[in-house]
Design an enzyme around this catalytic site. Structure first.
Site, mmCIF file in Angstrom:
data_model
loop_
_atom_site.group_PDB
_atom_site.id
_atom_site.type_symbol
_atom_site.label_atom_id
_atom_site.label_comp_id
_atom_site.label_asym_id
_atom_site.label_seq_id
_atom_site.Cartn_x
_atom_site.Cartn_y
_atom_site.Cartn_z
ATOM 1 N N HIS A 1 9.272 -26.478 -1.308
ATOM 2 C CA HIS A 1 8.718 -27.847 -1.833
ATOM 3 C C HIS A 1 7.611 -27.361 -2.952
ATOM 4 C CE1 HIS A 1 11.135 -30.729 0.390
ATOM 5 N NE2 HIS A 1 10.938 -29.503 1.188
ATOM 6 N N LYS B 1 -14.428 -0.185 -3.390
ATOM 7 C CA LYS B 1 -15.279 0.096 -2.630
ATOM 8 C C LYS B 1 -16.241 0.958 -3.315
ATOM 9 C CE LYS B 1 -12.315 1.174 1.382
ATOM 10 N NZ LYS B 1 -11.808 1.965 2.313
ATOM 11 N N GLU C 1 0.946 -1.123 -0.010
ATOM 12 C CA GLU C 1 -0.048 0.022 -0.108
ATOM 13 C C GLU C 1 0.784 1.236 -0.101
ATOM 14 O OE1 GLU C 1 -2.892 0.154 3.149
ATOM 15 O OE2 GLU C 1 -4.452 -0.497 1.961
HETATM 16 O O1 PA5 Z 1 -3.739 0.945 5.887
HETATM 17 C C1 PA5 Z 1 -4.851 1.342 5.680
HETATM 18 O O2 PA5 Z 1 -5.152 2.410 5.802
HETATM 19 C C2 PA5 Z 1 -6.045 0.436 5.286
HETATM 20 O O3 PA5 Z 1 -5.461 -0.990 5.208
HETATM 21 C C3 PA5 Z 1 -6.903 0.356 6.573
HETATM 22 O O4 PA5 Z 1 -6.295 -0.077 7.845
HETATM 23 C C4 PA5 Z 1 -8.114 -0.649 6.255
HETATM 24 O O5 PA5 Z 1 -8.850 -0.385 5.029
HETATM 25 C C5 PA5 Z 1 -9.228 -0.531 7.674
HETATM 26 O O6 PA5 Z 1 -9.792 0.903 7.545
HETATM 27 P P1 PA5 Z 1 -10.377 1.410 9.008
HETATM 28 O O7 PA5 Z 1 -9.683 1.205 9.945
HETATM 29 O O8 PA5 Z 1 -10.746 2.846 8.491
HETATM 30 O O9 PA5 Z 1 -11.779 0.534 8.827
#
Ligand code: PA5
Length: 444
Positions: A306, A420, A285
């Site tokens: 393996h 989303k 990310e």
């Molecule tokens: O790194 C990030 O920002 C995302 O992976 C969030 O942690 C994830 O989408 C969960 O979001 P939230 O804590 O707002 O539910």
């Protein structure tokens, strides 16, 4: 202290790559230390191991004690950065089989990390007849997967204990002031913990997000934070020789520039699997944007030697390995001697499993390097809370550095929104009518 061994990647990159990168390393480092680079609003994690909210930390420990005393299980609801760190640490330090072990701490079930109906039913079944509590974690407070799971488990808890007692068993970790979860928590009187404004999800394991479930599992969170703090001090040094995160960030960037586009994180310990998942989210990310970034993958050795071992040895030469070596095991198992030596293994009799594994590590390293796969070794002294705290901070700092070396914002995730929007439209969420019509026509 964690050491980075680069001797098995140097032959794959220009000899003077570190000197060539010196200026960029300083710039990236200064952006993190001075909070003035892209995404600087989300660099609160840089000083977090020293500058955390001590009053809240004490409340986390008290809540963990209460949960340990009144619950046989804790349902931890969250996804992505609100899930992976806690699971990684708990499995690494307490075992992937934690729930199956005899122990005085509650079982921990992770929910809301997907949309599997069967997984949800299974957890409900496992909770049958058990006293339990819920830790619902969402920074935004609006993420669909955990919000849906919370509806189910909150109802289950309320049916079991009634609203008032259920409210005493729900712990909400969310934004300090905003979001649907914060509003719900305030209205119902849940105890709340804060995801700081300046710490993004994937950098949040050392906040209440990770610390409450980790403490409930019995892990020493003081040691975890102390380990992270010692690494924070090393990573603050603007000098390659003293800063392991600089060494790692520079090496992986040089490999990327040399055409190695995939980084495989490997460990010789099955309990490390979810630390790899945490690492993949952190790097994927943070770096994967603007058509740039190493693709983070992971394997578990020796099991995957393996399966994926064939590809790693002889497939396309676009990858390198980062191997986390965790030091000596906590237990010692010596191979027994057998009189008839039916399996021909008596040459190993008297040797312990760590010795055998060490030879497998070294043999694999030499084979993979020979096969054209550069290797970075991240060496830990042992596997305990303090070392893991070091490792977490080390990877976070190197990740921030890596994003800046690539010239991307390491702290946003604009790409995550695309699915989303489509999902909301297909689910018929108000406000998405036009997109829904467009998507439905494409799906025909
Ligand atoms: O790194 C990030 O920002 C995302 O992976 C969030 O942690 C994830 O989408 C969960 O979001 P939230 O804590 O707002 O539910």
């Amino acid at each position: 202290m964690i050491q980075v061994n680069l001797s098995n990647m140097r032959s794959f990159v220009p000899e003077n790559y570190e000197a060539n990168l010196a200026q960029q390393l300083h710039t990236a480092h200064n952006h993190l230390q001075n909070h003035d680079g892209a995404g600087s609003d989300f660099t609160g994690w840089v000083r977090l191991p020293a500058d955390y909210d001590k009053e809240e930390f004490a409340r986390i420990k008290a809540a963990a004690k209460k949960i340990q005393s009144d619950s046989e299980a804790l349902v931890v609801i969250g996804i992505g950065g609100s899930y992976l760190g806690a699971r990684g640490v708990i499995e690494c330090l307490c075992s992937a089989n934690y729930n199956l072990k005899k122990k005085s701490t509650p079982n921990i079930y992770f929910a809301g990390n997907g949309l599997s109906s069967d997984q949800l039913s299974e957890i409900v079944e496992l909770l049958d007849g058990k006293d339990f509590s819920i830790n619902v974690i969402s920074k935004s407070g609006t993420t669909t997967e955990p919000a849906v799971a919370f509806r189910f488990f909150r109802r289950l808890l309320e049916e079991k204990y009634g609203r008032e007692e259920a409210a005493r068993r729900i712990y909400a970790t969310t934004d300090r002031a905003r979001g649907a979860l914060k509003t719900q928590a305030d209205a119902a009187g849940y105890e709340t913990f804060v995801v700081p404004d300046d710490v993004g999800g994937r950098y949040s394991v050392l906040t209440a997000v990770g610390l409450l479930p980790i403490a409930v599992a019995g892990v020493d969170i003081d040691a975890l934070m102390a380990g992270a703090q010692s690494m924070m001090e090393s990573c603050a040094q603007p000098e390659l020789a003293a800063n392991p995160a600089w060494q790692y960030a520079a090496a992986r960037y040089a490999l990327y520039c040399a055409g190695k586009k995939i980084e495989i994180l490997a460990a010789y310990e099955p309990n490390f699997r979810f630390m790899c998942e945490w690492w993949k989210q952190l790097y994927g990310e943070s770096e994967g944007k603007e058509n740039k970034g190493l693709f983070p993958a992971s394997v578990e050795f020796t099991a995957d030697l393996h399966s994926m071992g064939q590809y790693i040895q002889q497939g396309e030469r676009h990858l390198f390995e980062t191997v986390v070596r965790l030091g000596a095991s906590a237990t010692k198992n010596v191979v027994p001697m057998e009189e008839n030596n039916g399996d021909g293994l008596n040459f190993l009799a008297g040797k312990d499993m760590d010795f055998i594994r060490q030879q497998a590590m070294d043999g694999t390293l030499l084979a993979h390097v020979e096969g054209g796969v550069p290797n970075i070794i991240v060496q830990c002294d042992k596997c305990d809370a303090a070392q893991l705290g070091q490792l977490i901070y080390f990877f976070e700092y190197a990740c921030g550095m890596s994003g800046y070396l690539l010239d991307v914002n390491p702290f946003d995730q604009p790409g995550v929104e695309a699915y989303k929007k489509n999902m909301f439209a297909l689910l018929g969420k108000p406000g998405y009518e036009d997109l829904r019509a467009e998507l439905l026509s494409k799906l025909q």
